[in-house]
Design an enzyme around this catalytic site. Sequence first.
Site: not given
Ligand code: FES
Length: 153
Positions: A38, A108
């Site tokens: 991400c 996360c």
């Molecule tokens: Fe990457 Fe939350 S989407 S840490």
Amino acid sequence: MSQVTEYSEKVLDHFTNPRNVGEIENAAGVGTVGNAKCGDIMRMYLDIDENQIVREAKFKTFGCGAAVATSSMATELVKGKTVQEALLVTNKAVMEALDGLPPVKVHCSLLAEEAIHAALWDYAEKNNITIEGLKPPVNDIDETEKFYKMETE
Ligand code: FES
């Protein structure tokens, strides 16, 4: 928008009003971890005294709301703890303190756990000490995440 309702009041509070944002100059330990998938990055600063107690914890997170909220809660949880106790501030402990996270956001919270570990590792290396149970930090949480999934499946 339905997902927003899955966030607890505490998550929303720590996201909109994060505690301990910033840096500690000459911190005893600094740890940075990221999630290549991400692109989110978290840096944790720990101020640790001569009795190995975490006096101050600050963070900088370039990431999603859950990453910010978990960073904030993680810094609150490690303050006042010994380095050994700080090791017990796992992603599960952080999530519990936040009254949970939506399933898609559980990963996360791993950033927070790993950032604490990385900062403790840095502290241990600088001071030439061993913190029992502390494993070498990972730079990319994505690898840990896969392992974590395997363990919980
Ligand atoms: Fe990457 Fe939350 S989407 S840490």
